[in-house]
Design an enzyme around this catalytic site. Structure first.
Site, PDB file in Angstrom:
ATOM      1  N   HIS A 102       0.783  -1.044   0.142  1.00 16.38           N
ATOM      2  CA  HIS A 102       0.000  -0.048  -0.005  1.00 16.38           C
ATOM      3  C   HIS A 102       0.766   1.568   0.085  1.00 16.38           C
ATOM      4  O   HIS A 102       1.652   1.451   0.946  1.00 16.38           O
ATOM      5  CB  HIS A 102      -1.078   0.046   1.229  1.00 16.38           C
ATOM      6  CG  HIS A 102      -1.848   1.114   1.283  1.00 16.38           C
ATOM      7  ND1 HIS A 102      -3.069   0.936   0.518  1.00 16.38           N
ATOM      8  CD2 HIS A 102      -1.985   2.391   1.837  1.00 16.38           C
ATOM      9  CE1 HIS A 102      -3.745   2.112   0.715  1.00 16.38           C
ATOM     10  NE2 HIS A 102      -3.297   2.922   1.498  1.00 16.38           N
ATOM     11  N   CYS A 116      -9.611   9.707  -4.055  1.00 13.06           N
ATOM     12  CA  CYS A 116      -9.109   8.530  -4.551  1.00 13.06           C
ATOM     13  C   CYS A 116      -9.747   7.353  -3.672  1.00 13.06           C
ATOM     14  O   CYS A 116     -10.621   7.831  -3.187  1.00 13.06           O
ATOM     15  CB  CYS A 116      -7.479   8.587  -4.383  1.00 13.06           C
ATOM     16  SG  CYS A 116      -7.062   8.662  -2.678  1.00 13.06           S
ATOM     17  N   GLU A 144       4.231   8.525  -1.490  1.00 16.32           N
ATOM     18  CA  GLU A 144       3.089   9.558  -1.723  1.00 16.32           C
ATOM     19  C   GLU A 144       2.976  10.195  -3.150  1.00 16.32           C
ATOM     20  O   GLU A 144       4.046  10.324  -3.711  1.00 16.32           O
ATOM     21  CB  GLU A 144       3.444  10.773  -0.796  1.00 16.32           C
ATOM     22  CG  GLU A 144       2.187  11.823  -0.681  1.00 16.32           C
ATOM     23  CD  GLU A 144       1.116  11.236   0.052  1.00 16.32           C
ATOM     24  OE1 GLU A 144      -0.034  11.175  -0.538  1.00 16.32           O
ATOM     25  OE2 GLU A 144       1.029  10.973   1.255  1.00 16.32           O
ATOM     26  N   GLY A 145       1.879  10.237  -3.756  1.00 14.30           N
ATOM     27  CA  GLY A 145       1.550  10.580  -5.028  1.00 14.30           C
ATOM     28  C   GLY A 145       2.264   9.996  -5.987  1.00 14.30           C
ATOM     29  O   GLY A 145       2.785  10.285  -6.913  1.00 14.30           O
ATOM     30  N   ARG A 146       2.263   8.569  -5.882  1.00  7.29           N
ATOM     31  CA  ARG A 146       2.833   7.820  -6.852  1.00  7.29           C
ATOM     32  C   ARG A 146       4.509   8.088  -6.725  1.00  7.29           C
ATOM     33  O   ARG A 146       5.443   7.918  -7.831  1.00  7.29           O
ATOM     34  CB  ARG A 146       2.699   7.879  -8.427  1.00  7.29           C
ATOM     35  CG  ARG A 146       1.114   7.387  -8.286  1.00  7.29           C
ATOM     36  CD  ARG A 146       0.691   7.907  -9.944  1.00  7.29           C
ATOM     37  NE  ARG A 146      -0.464   7.044 -10.339  1.00  7.29           N
ATOM     38  CZ  ARG A 146      -0.311   5.933 -11.312  1.00  7.29           C
ATOM     39  NH1 ARG A 146       0.568   5.965 -11.998  1.00  7.29           N
ATOM     40  NH2 ARG A 146      -1.455   5.351 -11.454  1.00  7.29           N
ATOM     41  N   ASP A 178       5.285   7.196 -12.561  1.00  5.41           N
ATOM     42  CA  ASP A 178       5.260   6.370 -11.430  1.00  5.41           C
ATOM     43  C   ASP A 178       6.716   6.146 -10.864  1.00  5.41           C
ATOM     44  O   ASP A 178       7.522   5.454 -11.567  1.00  5.41           O
ATOM     45  CB  ASP A 178       4.514   4.995 -11.806  1.00  5.41           C
ATOM     46  CG  ASP A 178       4.265   4.360 -10.418  1.00  5.41           C
ATOM     47  OD1 ASP A 178       4.730   4.488  -9.363  1.00  5.41           O
ATOM     48  OD2 ASP A 178       3.260   3.578 -10.727  1.00  5.41           O
ATOM     49  N   ARG A 180       7.528   4.850  -8.153  1.00  2.53           N
ATOM     50  CA  ARG A 180       7.687   4.070  -6.760  1.00  2.53           C
ATOM     51  C   ARG A 180       8.463   2.694  -7.110  1.00  2.53           C
ATOM     52  O   ARG A 180       8.674   2.192  -8.007  1.00  2.53           O
ATOM     53  CB  ARG A 180       6.181   3.500  -6.546  1.00  2.53           C
ATOM     54  CG  ARG A 180       5.307   4.498  -5.977  1.00  2.53           C
ATOM     55  CD  ARG A 180       3.819   4.022  -5.958  1.00  2.53           C
ATOM     56  NE  ARG A 180       3.288   3.607  -7.183  1.00  2.53           N
ATOM     57  CZ  ARG A 180       1.997   3.451  -7.253  1.00  2.53           C
ATOM     58  NH1 ARG A 180       1.147   3.099  -6.298  1.00  2.53           N
ATOM     59  NH2 ARG A 180       1.324   3.026  -8.535  1.00  2.53           N
TER      60      ARG A 180
HETATM   61 ZN   LIG Z   1      -4.901   8.213  -2.624  1.00  3.02          ZN
END
Ligand SMILES: [Zn+2]
Length: 260
Positions: A102, A116, A144-146, A178, A180
């Site tokens: 997550h 979201c 956070e925020g991708r 992205d 991440r």
């Molecule tokens: Zn979110």
């Protein structure tokens, strides 16, 4: 000098997970009873700290624990959030375990923002893991925020209000779509469990990326819901731009589910 009884309390609860250029220092398990819809569910909680400093990297000795504690107050850890994991059941040994990776969402998880579906996904995956009997929810603090950070996410939201979608907004601000990275989370997962896992995600690309990064996973279970007028465009962008597999029922999924 750290008192011997302090060291003995922490001795078996700190593990160093070595990687090429750094170590992840894992602390836990810590018993964490959680309120899930009025029911108390007890998870085992761990947090980890990435250490690339030579002083902290070499571990698994009483001296290393002592060095870590003596440096702790000067590290200003509150300025750079750490990630953590909630583990449920006999995680090391159970034949099948559900995993959720997550990404932190300050607005969705904490404030319950409806822009979201993160808050819904967080709570639902915790419930799915508890019902399944074994699993882990990784809460990834640098996502956070991708992966663009909270301040940049606020700017991206302004662009979204002007009509840009999630992907475009990040690109216009100079970020990759992205950013991440799951490497540290996977190293912690491997420390806690070597058997295969089932990933909770709507995104087949995420399953592939995690498998390529060394996660022992073959299966995926989806997680959709909480569609509203506020997040419909965001969810549709996930499907059309980011490779998320739409829920069974195709585009009909959104029809009739858009709560006001
Ligand atoms: Zn979110």
């Amino acid at each position: 000098m750290i008192k011997p009884d302090i060291l003995s309390i922490l001795k078996n609860k700190i593990q160093w997970i070595q990687a090429d250029d750094a170590a992840n220092i894992l602390v836990g398990p810590i018993t964490l009873p959680v309120n899930l819809d009025g029911e108390t569910v007890t998870f085992q909680w761990y947090s980890w700290l990435k250490a690339d400093d030579e002083d902290l990297r070499d571990g698994d000795s009483p001296e290393a624990t002592e060095r870590l504690i003596s440096r702790l107050s000067s590290l200003k850890l509150a300025d750079a959030q750490q990630s953590s994991v909630l583990v449920y059941g006999d995680f090391a040994e159970s034949p099948d375990a559900l995993i959720r990776m997550h990404s932190i969402c300050h607005t969705g998880d904490i404030f319950g923002s409806k822009r979201c579906d993160c808050g819904f996904q967080l709570r639902t995956s915790m419930k799915m893991i508890a019902q399944h009997g074994s699993g882990a929810l990784f809460y990834l603090a640098n996502h956070e925020g991708r992966g663009i950070g909270l301040f940049s996410k606020a700017m991206a939201y302004l662009l979204q209000e002007a009509g840009y979608d999630t992907v475009e907004a990040n690109l216009e601000l100079g970020f990759a779509d992205d950013s991440r990275d799951y490497k540290d989370a996977i190293s912690v997962l491997k420390q806690l469990r070597s058997k295969p896992v089932t990933l909770i995600t709507n995104n087949p690309k995420k399953l592939e990326a995690l498998r390529a990064a060394g996660m022992n996973t073959g299966k995926r279970v989806p997680l959709w819901g909480d569609v509203s007028v506020f997040n419909e465009k965001y969810l549709r962008t996930k499907v059309s731009r980011s490779g998320h597999l739409e829920a069974a029922g195709g585009s009909d999924f959104f029809e009739g589910r858009v709560a006001k």
